[in-house]
Design a protein around this motif. Sequence first.
Motif, mmCIF file in Angstrom:
data_model
loop_
_atom_site.group_PDB
_atom_site.id
_atom_site.type_symbol
_atom_site.label_atom_id
_atom_site.label_comp_id
_atom_site.label_asym_id
_atom_site.label_seq_id
_atom_site.Cartn_x
_atom_site.Cartn_y
_atom_site.Cartn_z
ATOM 1 N N LYS A 109 0.845 -1.197 0.000
ATOM 2 C CA LYS A 109 0.000 0.000 0.000
ATOM 3 C C LYS A 109 0.879 1.245 0.000
ATOM 4 O O LYS A 109 1.887 1.301 0.708
ATOM 5 N N VAL A 111 1.973 5.028 0.946
ATOM 6 C CA VAL A 111 1.865 5.884 2.123
ATOM 7 C C VAL A 111 2.484 7.240 1.769
ATOM 8 O O VAL A 111 3.509 7.302 1.086
ATOM 9 N N ASN A 112 1.843 8.323 2.221
ATOM 10 C CA ASN A 112 2.321 9.690 1.967
ATOM 11 C C ASN A 112 2.497 9.972 0.473
ATOM 12 O O ASN A 112 3.556 10.415 0.027
ATOM 13 N N SER A 118 3.980 0.226 2.296
ATOM 14 C CA SER A 118 4.002 -0.593 3.507
ATOM 15 C C SER A 118 3.168 -1.851 3.300
ATOM 16 O O SER A 118 2.205 -1.869 2.543
ATOM 17 N N LYS A 123 8.479 -1.875 5.302
ATOM 18 C CA LYS A 123 8.463 -0.572 4.645
ATOM 19 C C LYS A 123 9.387 -0.661 3.430
ATOM 20 O O LYS A 123 10.523 -1.143 3.537
#
Length: 158
Positions: A109, A111-112, A118, A123
């Motif tokens: 997915k 992120v930011n 993640s 990560k």
Amino acid sequence: MWLKVGTRGDYRVIYVIIAFLVFLGIRSAYYQIYDLNNGPEKRRIIASELRLVMPADNRNPNSIVQIQRGEFTEHIGGGRDVEETMFTSLSQNETYTLFINSAEQNGWKTVNNGEYFSKNSMKMMFKFVDVSEYTSEKYGVPKHLQGKTIFRIRIEIK
């Protein structure tokens, strides 16, 4: 008693033997700290995830993506991370599209706004590398990297 007989009663030899045994105990305890929290299992998980997201094969000359350099790092407490530098003959847009599609298919997915990805407790970061990192003043750009897109993928797990 047997230690005193084997060293002929010299206390300095006895101290050296005891210090050596203490050193071995501390050394083994130190390396066991690296394997806490399933450290070796995390290494296998990261390696398999990296191969799923961006399959690379240096043995096959027809492979789209090839590995330039890879590095595993083990942290005290069981954390692991891997950073691999890869290259391909695809353009930057094609490479990033291939990476995004493969990451989404494997459950990663964003992120930011795509700063990193993640999955579970992992990560992953992706970035392009400038060719100037591999250019030498004497030889220039290596033949196998001329006209190629170079990128890095870093996966870490705590």
